[in-house]
Write a protein that holds these residues in place. Structure first.
Motif, short mmCIF file in Angstrom:
data_model
loop_
_atom_site.label_atom_id
_atom_site.label_comp_id
_atom_site.label_asym_id
_atom_site.label_seq_id
_atom_site.Cartn_x
_atom_site.Cartn_y
_atom_site.Cartn_z
N PHE A 3 92.89 -84.67 33.94
CA PHE A 3 93.26 -86.02 33.56
C PHE A 3 93.52 -86.87 34.80
O PHE A 3 93.91 -86.35 35.85
N TYR A 4 93.33 -88.15 34.68
CA TYR A 4 93.58 -89.13 35.73
C TYR A 4 92.67 -88.97 36.94
O TYR A 4 93.01 -89.37 38.03
N LEU A 5 91.50 -88.41 36.77
CA LEU A 5 90.52 -88.34 37.85
C LEU A 5 89.44 -89.38 37.59
O LEU A 5 88.94 -89.51 36.48
N THR A 6 89.05 -90.08 38.62
CA THR A 6 88.03 -91.11 38.44
C THR A 6 86.62 -90.52 38.51
O THR A 6 85.68 -91.13 38.05
N ASN A 7 86.48 -89.35 39.09
CA ASN A 7 85.18 -88.73 39.26
C ASN A 7 85.10 -87.42 38.47
O ASN A 7 84.66 -86.40 38.99
N LEU A 8 85.52 -87.46 37.24
CA LEU A 8 85.64 -86.26 36.43
C LEU A 8 84.34 -85.46 36.27
O LEU A 8 84.36 -84.25 36.47
N PRO A 9 83.19 -86.06 35.93
CA PRO A 9 81.98 -85.25 35.77
C PRO A 9 81.61 -84.47 37.04
O PRO A 9 81.27 -83.30 36.98
N ALA A 10 81.69 -85.11 38.19
CA ALA A 10 81.35 -84.44 39.44
C ALA A 10 82.35 -83.33 39.76
O ALA A 10 81.97 -82.25 40.24
N THR A 11 83.61 -83.55 39.48
CA THR A 11 84.64 -82.54 39.72
C THR A 11 84.43 -81.34 38.81
O THR A 11 84.51 -80.19 39.25
N PHE A 12 84.14 -81.59 37.54
CA PHE A 12 83.91 -80.50 36.60
C PHE A 12 82.65 -79.72 36.97
O PHE A 12 82.63 -78.49 36.92
N GLN A 13 81.58 -80.42 37.38
CA GLN A 13 80.35 -79.74 37.80
C GLN A 13 80.61 -78.87 39.02
O GLN A 13 80.11 -77.74 39.09
N GLU A 30 71.40 -71.58 34.55
CA GLU A 30 71.45 -72.93 35.09
C GLU A 30 72.63 -73.62 34.43
O GLU A 30 72.92 -73.39 33.25
N SER A 31 73.32 -74.43 35.19
CA SER A 31 74.51 -75.10 34.69
C SER A 31 74.44 -76.58 35.00
O SER A 31 74.11 -76.97 36.13
N PHE A 32 74.74 -77.39 34.01
CA PHE A 32 74.84 -78.83 34.21
C PHE A 32 76.01 -79.33 33.38
O PHE A 32 75.94 -79.39 32.15
N ILE A 33 77.08 -79.64 34.04
CA ILE A 33 78.35 -80.07 33.47
C ILE A 33 78.81 -79.08 32.39
O ILE A 33 79.27 -78.01 32.72
N ASP A 34 78.67 -79.40 31.10
CA ASP A 34 79.14 -78.48 30.07
C ASP A 34 77.99 -77.74 29.39
O ASP A 34 78.14 -77.20 28.30
N TYR A 35 76.86 -77.68 30.06
CA TYR A 35 75.67 -77.04 29.51
C TYR A 35 75.31 -75.85 30.40
O TYR A 35 75.09 -76.02 31.60
N VAL A 36 75.29 -74.66 29.83
CA VAL A 36 74.92 -73.47 30.59
C VAL A 36 73.75 -72.81 29.87
O VAL A 36 73.84 -72.48 28.69
N MET A 37 72.64 -72.65 30.58
CA MET A 37 71.45 -72.03 30.00
C MET A 37 71.23 -70.66 30.64
O MET A 37 71.17 -70.54 31.86
N VAL A 38 71.12 -69.64 29.80
CA VAL A 38 70.87 -68.28 30.26
C VAL A 38 69.37 -68.04 30.22
O VAL A 38 68.72 -68.28 29.21
N LYS A 39 68.81 -67.57 31.34
CA LYS A 39 67.36 -67.41 31.45
C LYS A 39 67.00 -65.93 31.60
O LYS A 39 66.50 -65.51 32.62
N ILE A 40 67.28 -65.15 30.59
CA ILE A 40 66.98 -63.72 30.61
C ILE A 40 66.12 -63.39 29.38
O ILE A 40 66.40 -63.85 28.28
N GLU A 41 65.10 -62.60 29.57
CA GLU A 41 64.20 -62.24 28.47
C GLU A 41 64.74 -61.11 27.60
O GLU A 41 64.56 -61.09 26.41
#
Length: 82
Positions: A3-13, A30-41
């Motif tokens: 809370f109270y961060l002006t750059n929240l997305p970058a901090t969370f990433q 691969e991770s992008f903010i709140d999205y995590v993709m698992v790349k295993i067959e």
């Protein structure tokens, strides 16, 4: 969330990158903010990797809403990366 961060997305990433750095560097996820993709067959290895990710998140007091996410999706779109 922070809370109270002006750059929240970058901090969370940055936090997610630090938390999952070894798996990202190996090309398993691969991770992008709140999205995590698992790349295993392999289904078995996929489940193990998801459990590892969830364990790390729980250890760092990060939680997810299960109903918001898709599990075990196989799609050709995702094979090439983001």
């Amino acid at each position: 969330m922070f809370f109270y961060l002006t750059n929240l997305p970058a901090t969370f990433q940055a936090m997610m990158n630090k938390l999952l750095r070894d798996l990202i560097n190996l090309g398993k996820i691969e991770s992008f903010i709140d999205y995590v993709m698992v790349k295993i067959e392999s289904k078995k290895r996929h489940n193990e990797l998801v459990e590892e990710i969830l364990r790390r998140m729980e250890e760092n007091y990060l939680y997810i809403k299960l109903e918001k996410y898709k599990w075990k999706v196989r799609d050709r779109l995702f094979r090439g990366g983001l």
